[in-house]
Design an enzyme around this catalytic site. Structure first.
Site, mmCIF file in Angstrom:
data_model
loop_
_atom_site.group_PDB
_atom_site.id
_atom_site.type_symbol
_atom_site.label_atom_id
_atom_site.label_comp_id
_atom_site.label_asym_id
_atom_site.label_seq_id
_atom_site.Cartn_x
_atom_site.Cartn_y
_atom_site.Cartn_z
ATOM 1 N N HIS A 1 24.420 72.227 -89.254
ATOM 2 C CA HIS A 1 23.103 72.288 -88.604
ATOM 3 C C HIS A 1 22.184 73.336 -89.226
ATOM 4 O O HIS A 1 20.987 73.329 -88.989
ATOM 5 C CB HIS A 1 23.254 72.527 -87.092
ATOM 6 C CG HIS A 1 23.729 73.896 -86.705
ATOM 7 N ND1 HIS A 1 25.037 74.170 -86.356
ATOM 8 C CD2 HIS A 1 23.083 75.078 -86.599
ATOM 9 C CE1 HIS A 1 25.164 75.434 -86.051
ATOM 10 N NE2 HIS A 1 23.984 76.026 -86.193
ATOM 11 N N SER B 1 25.081 81.604 -87.123
ATOM 12 C CA SER B 1 25.673 80.298 -87.421
ATOM 13 C C SER B 1 26.063 80.206 -88.890
ATOM 14 O O SER B 1 25.255 80.475 -89.782
ATOM 15 C CB SER B 1 24.681 79.180 -87.092
ATOM 16 O OG SER B 1 24.480 79.071 -85.717
ATOM 17 N N ASP C 1 30.531 69.884 -88.165
ATOM 18 C CA ASP C 1 29.454 70.873 -88.302
ATOM 19 C C ASP C 1 29.733 71.834 -89.453
ATOM 20 O O ASP C 1 29.452 73.027 -89.358
ATOM 21 C CB ASP C 1 29.247 71.653 -86.995
ATOM 22 C CG ASP C 1 27.906 72.405 -86.973
ATOM 23 O OD1 ASP C 1 26.985 71.988 -87.703
ATOM 24 O OD2 ASP C 1 27.795 73.417 -86.258
#
Length: 464
Positions: A105, A211, A135
């Protein structure tokens, strides 16, 4: 593998331990050296931080009104132009020749990706593989042959609740930041982050911008890639989730091998989590395992003797309690290998070896558009197979599915949706696109169509 504490931590714990005196009354031992007072992860950070990078991605977003002649005629330049959106994340160098891991993402649909190293050098990055279901994205940067600092993978199956970990990333874009905590839980599968979720939970502070960053052990190895947090405010409240290193390693090896997608093993059965109600109905004293609901004929599971009604409890001695756990265990094992599956049948435990294969294209897709005067006019449909279902990232592996339809179409107004699986038409069972066409070609004043939508059966009664 034996768990290792930092030497300074062991001394600090020893210094605060209650020890019995001669009269059996406990007394506190006073630290006698600076070393006993010191607790620091500085050596671990120095070893690991250079391998954690910042990732900047840019994506052009086109103004849809620019393509409309009406708005272009009347508003011209006042409509504005295409705009560029930016995203900030973190990444980890896992190979000295420029292989970087981050979250999918972070770089999704990016037109430009820049990787900034800890020493402030910047490089444009190329996406080798981006896997939405895990992911994980694997990038490559070209440093002109100069080796880069790396983090070695740690066996994430060796992790235990209570282990100390460090989270390294770039939260809120303030710069590289290190936080510490413990592993709060393992095998979190109900985090709602992805459909292939199996996470390490930690209370080490993780915030937006972290992230793709590293979750590392106290011996300086990568145990997970930070992926998401649970938060009501957008900031850390001590519930963060990391993708286990064993899954990350699987995706990295796939990318390095040149593949553009991750080949997930196919067992050939579907099942549901055993709840308290299900456990009681099948004679279990507690809810455990995955209840097999359907086994595909000729599949690896069928050849190994697995039957509908069996309860799968383990894969290679790892507990299985939901589909996500099963998916993780077979995915990290890999196509071409075998797993030992333990299951319950009639109260007795059995074990069978199952060969892991790539999902097969058992039925040609036969993607077709429906015509004629019927409820599905203009809708595109296709035959499902395990391979096509894997490509579409859905659980159903057989039947006829609606793949495309205009949202303004007659079928859309009747309530049909893309993803619906046509079960029957006017009482006729639908198994292939040909059988659907045959059923729709029959003239009828009224239509009764049954569809399966996300596991729920819906019946539509229609008059044309």
């Amino acid at each position: 593998m034996r768990k290792i504490l930092l030497p300074s931590m062991a001394l600090a714990v020893a210094a605060l331990t209650l020890t019995p005196a001669a009269d059996a009354q406990p007394t506190r031992v006073v630290p006698t050296s600076t070393q006993q007072l010191q607790l620091s992860f500085a050596d671990v950070v120095k070893k690991t931080a250079p391998a954690v990078v910042n990732i900047y991605s840019k994506r052009k977003v086109r103004n849809p009104l620019l393509d409309d002649p009406f708005f272009g005629r009347f508003f011209g330049e006042r409509m504005g132009r295409d705009r560029t959106t930016s995203a900030l994340g973190s990444g980890v160098i896992v190979r000295a020749d420029g292989i970087v891991v981050t979250n999918h993402h972070v770089v999704d649909d990016a037109d430009e990706i820049v990787v900034a190293l800890a020493d402030r050098r910047e490089f444009e990055a190329k996406v080798l593989l981006a896997d939405e279901r895990t992911d994980i994205a694997v990038l490559r940067i070209n440093t002109g042959g100069k080796p880069l600092p790396t983090l070695a993978f740690h066996d994430s199956d060796d992790a235990e609740v209570g282990d100390i970990v460090l989270a390294i990333g770039n939260p809120f874009g303030v710069g590289q930041t290190v936080t510490s905590g413990i592993i709060s839980a393992l095998a979190r599968t109900q985090a709602g982050i992805s459909d292939f979720g199996f996470f390490i939970q930690t209370d080490a502070a993780i915030n937006p911008g972290n992230s793709g960053g590293a979750l590392v052990t106290v011996n300086g190895q990568l145990i997970g890639i930070n992926s998401a947090i649970y938060s009501r405010s957008g900031g850390s409240i001590g519930i963060g989730f990391a993708i286990p290193a064993n899954m990350v390693k699987t995706v990295v090896n796939t990318a390095i091998g040149g593949a553009k997608s991750v080949a997930r093993p196919w067992l050939g059965f579907s099942g549901q989590t055993v709840t308290s109600d299900i456990a009681g109905s099948i004679g279990l004293d507690r809810p455990v395992g995955l209840l097999v609901s359907e086994v595909s004929p000729g599949s690896p599971a069928a050849l190994a003797g697995i039957k509908s009604g069996d309860v799968v409890t383990k894969v290679d001695d790892f507990e299985i309690n939901d589909p996500q756990s099963l998916n993780f265990r077979v995915a990290t094992k890999g196509v071409g290998n075998s797993v030992n599956v333990t299951y319950l049948r009639d109260g007795a435990a059995r074990t069978s070896a199952i060969r892991l294969i790539k999902a097969p294209e058992t039925t040609p897709r036969d993607i077709s558009e429906i015509d004629g005067k019927n409820p599905l006019q203009g809708v595109k449909v296709a035959n499902l197979s395990p391979a096509y279902a894997e490509e579409l990232q859905i659980d159903a592996t057989s039947g006829v599915m609606i793949t495309e339809m205009d949202r303004r179409s007659f079928a859309a107004r009747l309530g049909f949706r893309p993803g619906d699986i046509i079960v029957s038409v006017n009482g006729r069972k639908i198994t292939t696109v040909d059988s659907l066409k045959s059923a729709l070609n029959a003239k009828a004043a009224a239509w009764a169509v049954t569809v399966n939508r996300n596991g729920q059966t819906l019946k539509l009664s229609i008059r044309l």
